[in-house]
Design an enzyme around this catalytic site. Structure first.
Site, short mmCIF file in Angstrom:
data_model
loop_
_atom_site.label_atom_id
_atom_site.label_comp_id
_atom_site.label_asym_id
_atom_site.label_seq_id
_atom_site.Cartn_x
_atom_site.Cartn_y
_atom_site.Cartn_z
N ARG A 1 11.22 -33.65 -10.17
CA ARG A 1 9.87 -33.94 -9.67
C ARG A 1 9.70 -33.46 -8.24
O ARG A 1 8.64 -32.97 -7.84
CB ARG A 1 9.60 -35.44 -9.77
CG ARG A 1 8.20 -35.86 -9.31
CD ARG A 1 7.12 -35.19 -10.12
NE ARG A 1 5.82 -35.79 -9.86
CZ ARG A 1 4.68 -35.31 -10.33
NH1 ARG A 1 4.69 -34.22 -11.09
NH2 ARG A 1 3.54 -35.90 -10.07
N SER B 1 -4.07 -26.82 -14.77
CA SER B 1 -2.63 -26.58 -14.83
C SER B 1 -2.20 -26.48 -16.29
O SER B 1 -2.73 -25.66 -17.04
CB SER B 1 -1.89 -27.69 -14.08
OG SER B 1 -0.55 -27.35 -13.86
N HIS C 1 -1.71 -25.53 -5.31
CA HIS C 1 -2.02 -25.90 -6.69
C HIS C 1 -2.64 -27.29 -6.78
O HIS C 1 -3.46 -27.56 -7.66
CB HIS C 1 -0.74 -25.83 -7.53
CG HIS C 1 -0.97 -26.08 -8.99
ND1 HIS C 1 -1.77 -25.28 -9.77
CD2 HIS C 1 -0.49 -27.05 -9.83
CE1 HIS C 1 -1.78 -25.72 -11.02
NE2 HIS C 1 -1.02 -26.80 -11.07
N ASP C 2 -2.24 -28.18 -5.88
CA ASP C 2 -2.77 -29.55 -5.89
C ASP C 2 -4.27 -29.60 -5.66
O ASP C 2 -4.88 -30.66 -5.86
CB ASP C 2 -2.09 -30.36 -4.79
CG ASP C 2 -1.23 -31.49 -5.36
OD1 ASP C 2 -1.15 -31.61 -6.59
OD2 ASP C 2 -0.63 -32.23 -4.56
N ASP D 1 -3.03 -21.15 -4.23
CA ASP D 1 -2.21 -21.61 -5.36
C ASP D 1 -1.22 -20.52 -5.73
O ASP D 1 -1.59 -19.52 -6.34
CB ASP D 1 -3.11 -21.96 -6.54
CG ASP D 1 -2.36 -22.55 -7.73
OD1 ASP D 1 -1.11 -22.54 -7.71
OD2 ASP D 1 -3.02 -23.00 -8.67
#
Length: 609
Positions: free
Chosen positions: A231, A161, A359-360, A326
């Site tokens: 967040r 990232s 993405h995680d 992602d």
């Protein structure tokens, strides 16, 4: 939320003290890219393992926006790190083998100089007066800190990232100090969609009344609501649609009972509220604004020419990894970097890993297990010096050898019966591109003969990883889309070994082969072989035999059924010159001279435009 699903290691972070954090103060001031200046900079870092006597086993780990120096635990009593499954004794980044170091970034809030640090000019926290920084500033500070620690060269830089963007900067701005660069789930610039989420997140923070123009520390408050919402937005971008459904669809109307001011009517709502509240405990709002702006401003170029210029002088070896779902840092953006590196003749390997996690994925234990072994193998290869530099070696293709007719029949007992003959057709010193390279067997045999400038292309994750673990450069690319990343004549030989019959776009692939290579070598099973004809004629069934014919009609990967005569006609119509044609009865281990269209089951052609 479904408790059986894997959890990102970033989800379990807390605001506890960094028990193993160390600090290094830089000598002198730091001049920033945008013109600002920091008179004093301290960098917080953690390290694992030992620097060897040669001082050539150091691996720098770069963290994502919400991370810090605590990438992994140091002992059984320590809290888990954000890349816990990648780093440690016996793990892919093996701390028994490598000296691993991770630094909290400039502008961060976990020990490195940032907005919540004391401004020596005023004696109070910088707050909103902290100057604008860039990814280049972050990396320059890391480089100076390493120098202060006596580390002049890095075996590798690895990051995901925002950490992957730092790795990109290391490879282009300080490439002479790095052997291997590993950017994971990253991009050379944010997409406008990703940028939009950051804009909303910053507005949430700055619109919070407690933000107080960024001077909340002076009043003892914090813009908790705005930072939590930022967040929460971020977590939405980390998950794919499939991951959202897996995590929350089954119990979407049964939220967890947590203490929060945010809506928790749905399970996804309680999850996001939990993440937002936890983040406020350990992160600073001004740091979040500073780092997201640095990330948003990062831009190595949108056009191919700009990216090529960015990577033109990099001497590093590259390994890039992306994840299929992602959408924050989509695989196409990694491909843009790969294409630029390939066009500049750099040593690069790329794999897009199929994953529903979004993405995680780069922080999930199961995904780390899949890609971690490849990172570990590459680190080991670099440490042991097992990888050759791929120089621009050329050979005289006019000296293409003739095929011996007295070859031993035992060669056809091997897994790929055409390999020995193909090797005889490739002159010493040739630069070779292997399309559909499988697990890299032919590339390994070429390397053992002393070839340099070897590269493979495949689309299957498992085969790409095995080829890369064997030390070869290989990129994840569908050859049916052409080979636009390669220049005319980039290789001496381009191979297509027993893949022709499975190609959707034969004309394009063959055309690209003779453009990119000075010669093309194509092998394929001959579907006019007499045993195949006889099976169809006598039994009235779809032919089935050993090897490339060993499929049922309903599960065969073969979409073409070329004969030697068909291929010869195709070459004539396409203007392709046939320099050699070798026809084999592979079961007998013999070359076929008489009526090969009937008597040969396997053929190899050497072609050019």
């Amino acid at each position: 939320m479904n408790p059986s699903l894997p959890t990102s290691t970033d989800d379990v972070r807390d605001a506890g003290a960094l028990r193993y954090g160390q600090a290094v103060a830089l000598d002198g001031s730091v001049d920033l890219v945008h013109g600002g200046r920091l008179d004093e900079v301290t960098v917080c870092y953690e390290s694992w393992g030992r620097l060897n006597a040669a001082r050539d086993n150091a691996v720098l780990i770069c963290h994502a926006i919400s991370g810090d120096s605590h990438a992994a635990s140091h002992d059984a009593e320590d809290t888990p790190g954000w890349w816990e499954h990648l780093i440690g004794p016996g793990k892919p980044v093996d701390t028994d083998r490598f000296f691993v170091i991770c630094m909290n970034v400039l502008g961060g809030c976990r020990g490195t100089t940032g907005p919540n640090s004391v401004n020596p000019a005023t004696g109070r926290a910088y707050g909103p007066d902290f100057p604008a920084i860039t990814l280049e500033d972050i990396v320059d500070v890391q480089a100076r800190a390493l120098t202060k620690l006596g580390i002049d060269r890095l075996l590798a830089v690895v990051g995901g990232s925002l950490g992957g963007q730092q790795a990109l900067v290391w490879g282009t701005r300080h490439g002479v100090r790095v052997r291997l660069v590993v950017p994971v789930a990253t991009a050379p610039r944010l997409s406008t969609q990703a940028l939009a989420f950051d804009v909303v997140g910053r507005n949430a923070i700055m619109s919070d009344p407690a933000f107080a123009g960024g001077r909340y520390m002076e009043s003892g408050g914090t813009p908790a609501t705005g930072l939590a919402i930022a967040r929460m937005l971020g977590h939405i971008t980390y998950l794919s649609r499939e991951a959202m459904d897996q995590k929350f669809e089954a119990d979407r109307l049964r939220p967890h009972d947590i203490v929060t001011e945010f809506e928790k009517r749905f399970s996804v709502g309680s999850y996001l509220a939990h993440q937002g509240n936890k983040f406020v405990e350990r992160f600073d709002a001004n740091s979040y604004v500073t780092l997201t702006l640095a990330m948003d401003m990062f831009d190595m170029g949108r056009e191919a020419a700009s990216l090529r210029r960015a990577f033109a002088d990099s001497p590093c070896r590259w390994l890039l990894l992306s994840f299929s779902s992602d959408w924050l840092f989509p695989p196409r953006q990694s491909c843009e970097v790969v294409d630029a590196l390939v066009a500049e003749g750099k040593r690069v390997t790329y794999c897009e890993l199929p994953s529903p996690a979004g993405h995680d994925a780069f922080l999930l234990p199961d995904e780390v297990e899949r890609y971690g072994s490849l990172i570990g193998a590459r680190l080991e290869q670099e440490l042991l010096g097992e990888v050759r530099t791929h120089g621009p070696t050329r050979c005289a293709l006019s000296d293409m050898p003739t095929v011996r007719s007295d070859s031993s029949p035992t060669v056809f007992a091997k897994a790929r019966r055409d390999y020995d003959r193909i090797l005889e057709l490739i002159p010493a010193g040739s630069r070779v591109l292997d399309l559909g390279c499988g697990e890299g067997e032919l590339l390994s045999r070429l390397r053992s003969r002393g070839h340099e400038g070897l590269m493979g292309i495949d689309v299957a994750e498992a085969r790409i990883i095995e080829t890369a673990r064997a030390g070869h450069e290989v990129i994840d690319h569908d050859m049916n889309e052409g080979l636009p990343q390669f220049a005319d004549g980039a290789f001496d030989v381009v191979l297509l070994s027993q893949t022709l019959q499975a190609l959707p776009n034969v004309s394009l692939v063959l055309s690209e082969m003779v453009r990119v290579g000075r010669r093309a070598v194509v092998s394929f099973p001959n579907f006019a072989f007499w045993k195949i004809r006889e099976m169809l004629y006598k039994e009235g069934r779809s032919p089935k035999s050993v090897g490339e014919y060993g499929y049922e009609w309903h599960n065969t990967p073969n979409r073409r059924f070329p004969s030697i005569a068909d291929f010869e006609d195709f070459c004539a119509k396409q203007g392709l010159v046939v320099h050699r044609a070798v026809h084999l009865d592979s079961e007998a281990g013999e070359e076929v001279a008489e009526d090969p269209n009937r008597n040969a089951d396997l053929s190899i052609f050497v072609l050019s435009r």
